[in-house]
Design an enzyme around this catalytic site. Structure first.
Site, PDB file in Angstrom:
ATOM      1  N   HIS A  59       0.843  -1.206   0.000  1.00 53.60           N
ATOM      2  CA  HIS A  59       0.000   0.000   0.000  1.00 53.60           C
ATOM      3  C   HIS A  59       0.877   1.255   0.000  1.00 53.60           C
ATOM      4  O   HIS A  59       1.315   1.729   1.047  1.00 53.60           O
ATOM      5  CB  HIS A  59      -0.897  -0.032   1.246  1.00 53.60           C
ATOM      6  N   HIS A  61       1.526   5.191  -1.982  1.00 53.56           N
ATOM      7  CA  HIS A  61       1.053   6.230  -2.913  1.00 53.56           C
ATOM      8  C   HIS A  61       2.283   6.914  -3.505  1.00 53.56           C
ATOM      9  O   HIS A  61       3.070   7.522  -2.772  1.00 53.56           O
ATOM     10  CB  HIS A  61       0.161   7.246  -2.186  1.00 53.56           C
ATOM     11  N   LEU A  62       2.436   6.778  -4.820  1.00 56.42           N
ATOM     12  CA  LEU A  62       3.628   7.354  -5.466  1.00 56.42           C
ATOM     13  C   LEU A  62       3.314   8.644  -6.237  1.00 56.42           C
ATOM     14  O   LEU A  62       4.239   9.294  -6.733  1.00 56.42           O
ATOM     15  CB  LEU A  62       4.301   6.330  -6.388  1.00 56.42           C
ATOM     16  N   ASN A  93      -4.983   5.920  -6.984  1.00 52.55           N
ATOM     17  CA  ASN A  93      -5.585   7.265  -6.896  1.00 52.55           C
ATOM     18  C   ASN A  93      -4.658   8.368  -7.398  1.00 52.55           C
ATOM     19  O   ASN A  93      -4.396   9.359  -6.728  1.00 52.55           O
ATOM     20  CB  ASN A  93      -6.064   7.574  -5.464  1.00 52.55           C
ATOM     21  N   ASP A 151      -8.742   2.563  -3.222  1.00 46.38           N
ATOM     22  CA  ASP A 151      -8.230   3.149  -1.985  1.00 46.38           C
ATOM     23  C   ASP A 151      -8.326   4.674  -1.964  1.00 46.38           C
ATOM     24  O   ASP A 151      -8.063   5.349  -2.948  1.00 46.38           O
ATOM     25  CB  ASP A 151      -6.781   2.745  -1.737  1.00 46.38           C
ATOM     26  N   HIS A 179     -10.469   0.079   1.173  1.00 43.12           N
ATOM     27  CA  HIS A 179     -10.345   1.130   2.198  1.00 43.12           C
ATOM     28  C   HIS A 179     -11.712   1.178   2.869  1.00 43.12           C
ATOM     29  O   HIS A 179     -12.694   1.500   2.215  1.00 43.12           O
ATOM     30  CB  HIS A 179      -9.994   2.452   1.513  1.00 43.12           C
ATOM     31  N   ASN A 278      -6.225   9.019   7.181  1.00 41.42           N
ATOM     32  CA  ASN A 278      -7.437   8.204   7.030  1.00 41.42           C
ATOM     33  C   ASN A 278      -7.059   6.736   6.889  1.00 41.42           C
ATOM     34  O   ASN A 278      -6.171   6.438   6.093  1.00 41.42           O
ATOM     35  CB  ASN A 278      -8.231   8.628   5.791  1.00 41.42           C
ATOM     36  N   ASP A 305       1.011   2.603   3.696  1.00 39.25           N
ATOM     37  CA  ASP A 305       0.108   3.694   3.289  1.00 39.25           C
ATOM     38  C   ASP A 305       0.903   4.995   3.140  1.00 39.25           C
ATOM     39  O   ASP A 305       0.410   6.077   3.475  1.00 39.25           O
ATOM     40  CB  ASP A 305      -1.060   3.860   4.262  1.00 39.25           C
ATOM     41  N   HIS A 309       2.403  14.396   0.821  1.00 39.25           N
ATOM     42  CA  HIS A 309       1.618  15.606   0.560  1.00 39.25           C
ATOM     43  C   HIS A 309       2.539  16.816   0.614  1.00 39.25           C
ATOM     44  O   HIS A 309       3.518  16.839   1.360  1.00 39.25           O
ATOM     45  CB  HIS A 309       0.493  15.768   1.583  1.00 39.25           C
TER      46      HIS A 309
HETATM   47  C1  NCD Z   1      -4.259   8.529   1.287  1.00 44.04           C
HETATM   48  C2  NCD Z   1      -3.705   9.473   0.236  1.00 44.04           C
HETATM   49  O1  NCD Z   1      -3.236  10.551   0.615  1.00 44.04           O
HETATM   50  O2  NCD Z   1      -3.700   9.128  -0.954  1.00 44.04           O
HETATM   51  N1  NCD Z   1      -4.403   9.216   2.526  1.00 44.04           N
HETATM   52  C3  NCD Z   1      -4.528   8.669   3.755  1.00 44.04           C
HETATM   53  O3  NCD Z   1      -4.717   9.388   4.737  1.00 44.04           O
HETATM   54  N2  NCD Z   1      -4.426   7.376   3.941  1.00 44.04           N
HETATM   55  C4  NCD Z   1      -5.526   7.932   0.775  1.00 44.04           C
HETATM   56  C5  NCD Z   1      -5.986   6.783   1.602  1.00 44.04           C
HETATM   57  O4  NCD Z   1      -5.336   5.716   1.611  1.00 44.04           O
HETATM   58  O5  NCD Z   1      -7.003   6.920   2.250  1.00 44.04           O
HETATM   59 ZN    ZN Z   2      -6.811   4.222   2.240  1.00 42.79          ZN
END
Ligand code: NCD
Ligand code: ZN
Length: 430
Positions: A59, A61-62, A93, A151, A179, A278, A305, A309
């Site tokens: 899990h 996010h790149l 996403n 997700d 999710h 989240n 996860d 940001h």
């Molecule tokens: C994730 C994101 O920023 O893409 N943020 C998070 O708080 N986990 C999205 C997600 O996995 O809910």
């Molecule tokens: Zn998530």
């Protein structure tokens, strides 16, 4: 012929082979070699280090394509390597959403070009993550996708999830990852709903929002016989439901993040937006249930996860800040510090949850061990005792870490990806 490396005198922790003993490992031509060929190899002294199969993240996010200012596939893979990971699964996403084979190919190609770890892109379940129509699952399976997930949000309708789980059944090894948060119950919510949200005056996201979706999803898994994976569990009630579902024989697996294992809603009292995630950080009794679930195998996997940001977005008012913390570079140390050091789980269980189990769930045969001759040399060597303070800058392009300023125990020293030291002495090599 590529360089031969002898990893000498490490404590080899290899759950796939049931092995925990001091020994040497030879790496040659990208694979593990036979020990009697060690003459003339470059020696890496691993005295005092643990040698384990490279970590695998289910899990991640790149942010590429779309938010290359926050992370790119290359910088994310570098952060992964620095954290000891040799494989990551970037979530869908992005912008555009990874809901078709073209985006999947783009992300995987970027990963191959970076050459720092394996990249297994996750495909969206529904078009545009909108929850209505199914995405092109078939063409994405052809493109190599093994995990589908919307997700960031739950699949809103049980019927759509039913179709996805049924469809996934037709393919060997394909899983649907959820999710779990009911959108109508968390709308506007900033943190776990409870004593601290009331006293801080922040709108809450109750644990029931997660539990409602977990209960529904387990029922749909029962209905379809499909393989369901539950992302980032956060509540004690969810852990108990998964425990019962497994006892019943449902095909369900679950993950927990390092931050849910390390922090609680009390940490939000700092108003530090790096704790805004989240699902939200919950009460101490939930965290304790997550520890117990990881210890007894109810929770299979630790997944980061990793959610980069931009600084200016995280520095906004609390209710405007986007949710998420980065995690690739601190995941192993968080687990060693908060679970292994206090004796809540054994080191071998930590390696299993960060490598062997996610590799098995993903079907990533080159990862997760066993560390045996002929196997691809995807390995991490770490010092389980080294203490360090988490500080920016990171290898990640972003710095929104919930662990900033914390002292953690356990540090990655070498990461070998397909036999190449992509991290040596704690430093990224490219
Ligand atoms: C994730 C994101 O920023 O893409 N943020 C998070 O708080 N986990 C999205 C997600 O996995 O809910
Ligand atoms: Zn998530």
């Amino acid at each position: 012929m590529s360089r031969r490396i002898l990893l000498k005198g490490a404590r080899i922790v290899d759950p796939a082979a049931g092995r925990d003993e001091v020994g040497d490992v030879l790496v040659q031509d990208g694979t593990i070699g036979a020990g009697d060929r060690a003459a003339g190899a470059t020696v890496l002294d691993c005295d005092g280090l643990v040698l384990a199969p490279g970590l695998v993240d289910l899990h991640t996010h790149l942010r590429q394509p779309g938010r290359e200012d926050e992370e790119t596939v290359e910088t994310g893979c570098r952060a992964a390597a620095v954290g000891g990971f040799t494989a990551v699964s970037p979530m869908a996403n992005t912008d555009p959403v990874a809901d078709n084979a073209a985006v999947i190919h783009e992300v995987r190609d970027l990963g191959e070009r970076a050459g720092l770890c394996d990249v297994f892109p996750v495909g969206a379940i529904t078009r545009g993550l909108e929850g209505a129509e199914m995405a092109e699952l078939g063409e994405m399976v052809e493109a190599g996708v093994r995990i589908f997930s919307d997700d960031g949000r739950s699949v809103p309708e049980a019927r759509v999830l039913r179709n996805a789980l049924t469809y996934a059944r037709a393919f060997e090894g394909v899983i649907v990852a959820e999710h779990c948060e009911d959108a109508s119950l968390v709308e506007g919510g900033q943190m776990h709903e409870g004593f601290h949200s009331y006293s801080l005056g922040l709108a809450g996201r109750p644990r029931e929002a997660e539990e409602i979706v977990v209960a529904r999803d387990l029922a749909v898994a029962r209905l379809t016989g499909g393989r369901l994976h539950l992302c980032h569990l956060s509540s004690a009630g969810s852990v108990e439901m998964v425990r019962r579902a497994k006892a019943e024989g449902l095909r369900v697996t679950a993950e927990v993040t390092p931050h849910h294992l390390s922090f609680t809603d009390e940490d939000l009292r700092s108003y530090d937006t790096n704790f805004k995630v989240n699902p939200p950080l919950r009460a101490a009794e939930d965290r304790d249930a997550l520890h117990a679930g990881l210890a007894d195998g109810t929770i299979d996997v630790v997944a980061t996860d990793h959610a980069p940001h931009a600084v200016e977005e995280k520095e906004a008012e609390f209710d405007q800040a986007p949710p998420g913390t980065i995690g690739l570079e601190t995941a192993l140390a968080a687990v060693l510090t908060h679970l292994v050091a206090p004796g809540r789980i054994r080191l071998a269980r930590a390696v299993e949850a960060l490598s062997t189990a996610p590799a098995r769930i993903l079907g990533a045969a080159d990862h997760g061990g066993p560390i045996e001759p002929g196997r691809p040399a995807n390995l991490v060597a770490f010092d389980p005792e080294a203490e360090w303070v988490v500080e920016a800058p990171f290898a990640s392009k972003s710095r929104n870490s919930a662990f900033l300023g914390r002292t953690l125990r356990g540090r990655v020293v070498h990461t070998l990806y397909r036999g190449e030291p992509v991290v040596a002495d704690g430093k990224a090599q490219r």
